[in-house]
Write an enzyme that holds these catalytic residues in place. Sequence first.
Site, PDB file in Angstrom:
ATOM      1  NE  ARG A   1       6.738  -6.038  12.025  1.00 21.38           N
ATOM      2  CZ  ARG A   1       6.444  -4.823  11.587  1.00 21.38           C
ATOM      3  NH1 ARG A   1       5.415  -4.159  12.096  1.00 21.38           N
ATOM      4  NH2 ARG A   1       7.162  -4.262  10.632  1.00 21.38           N
TER       5      ARG A   1
ATOM      6  CG  HIS B   1       5.155   0.609   2.863  1.00 23.18           C
ATOM      7  ND1 HIS B   1       4.856   1.903   2.510  1.00 23.18           N
ATOM      8  CD2 HIS B   1       4.404   0.352   3.967  1.00 23.18           C
ATOM      9  CE1 HIS B   1       3.969   2.401   3.371  1.00 23.18           C
ATOM     10  NE2 HIS B   1       3.670   1.472   4.256  1.00 23.18           N
TER      11      HIS B   1
ATOM     12  CG  ASP C   1       1.986   4.652   4.753  1.00 19.75           C
ATOM     13  OD1 ASP C   1       1.377   3.572   4.602  1.00 19.75           O
ATOM     14  OD2 ASP C   1       3.002   4.758   5.466  1.00 19.75           O
TER      15      ASP C   1
ATOM     16  CG  HIS D   1      -0.209   0.060   2.518  1.00 22.79           C
ATOM     17  ND1 HIS D   1       0.305  -1.059   3.130  1.00 22.79           N
ATOM     18  CD2 HIS D   1       0.135   1.104   3.322  1.00 22.79           C
ATOM     19  CE1 HIS D   1       0.924  -0.721   4.246  1.00 22.79           C
ATOM     20  NE2 HIS D   1       0.849   0.597   4.383  1.00 22.79           N
TER      21      HIS D   1
END
Length: 317
Positions: A296, A286, A230, A228
């Site tokens: 995470r 990214h 941002d 996507h």
Amino acid sequence: MSEKVVRQRKSDKHDTAGKTKSNGKKKSVKIKENAEEDSSSVLPLYLSSAAVALFSILYYVFVYQEDAGYTVFVSAKDKVDKVVYTVKCSSDYDTEKFEGCKPKKCGRTVMDNLITESDARHLKELAEKGMSYGGSSGGASILDLHSGALSSGTQFINIYKFLQSQNEALLTEEDLRIYSKVKDKIHAAIASEFGVKQNQLYLTSPTFFSRMNTTPPTTKHDEYWHPHIDKITYESFHYTSLLYLSTYGSDFTGGRFVFVDKDTNRTVEPRLGRISFFTSGSENLHFVERLVDGVRYAITISFTCDPSKAIQNPAIR
Ligand SMILES: O=C(O)CCC(=O)C(=O)O
Ligand SMILES: [Fe+2]
């Protein structure tokens, strides 16, 4: 078939294993020369060169591309002071105002010494505490300290309203001090790296903690692994920053951050205290890899040039 042609065909195969398009071009010229010398071998020669070409394409697609598909931009094993990668800005900013703030130079920066590990650890504990009051039923949970949004099952609740009803508080003075200090350092680093005046660059929404694990998704919010941009996903963003609160390879596997570039995918391996920031347009497509193991934590801290999209620091409520 003459010995010369056979020799040539052998060397063609060898050449094409060299994987480049220019080798392919060079090869076809050589074959044409040989074909003029021995016309009886023209058809088999073309067939075999077609086979070689096909083999080369398949080799390129399935072997070479996979090998070259990922390039480690910054490894979790190295503690880096600052690593910069410049990319050409997309035209995404062309029609916008905000001169002096919108990106004129684009790229990515990773720094491991801007935020202390102790502050990163503190923020991770805050994220763990906040998320203990909710959490997605799928693999991705968020906690936004500014709006109070917290993933809960397949929805979101307001953590401040919830804790008020329980007569509890989430944030201490110390939490707010560290959160604000960390945010200010990142703000200053982005302004300096991209040549923007800090007072023209504003914190924007959503700025949030994220927790990812291997639980299968239950809503589309859990699917963090899609590539996507941002600036499209979160309209107000001009500069995105990510502060990592856990480390690839020891806290989790999979889960690397991946910049999708034309030549290769460039990975940033998360590391406790590592800050990665970049311009939010399509020059920085990214995704995050699906986790294979572990948990995470990160914070997405976002900046805009649009003062009407600015948000305030969280406060004790
Ligand atoms: O957590 C990360 O590494 C990246 C998350 C992301 O891409 C986003 O929040 O837009
Ligand atoms: Fe993103």
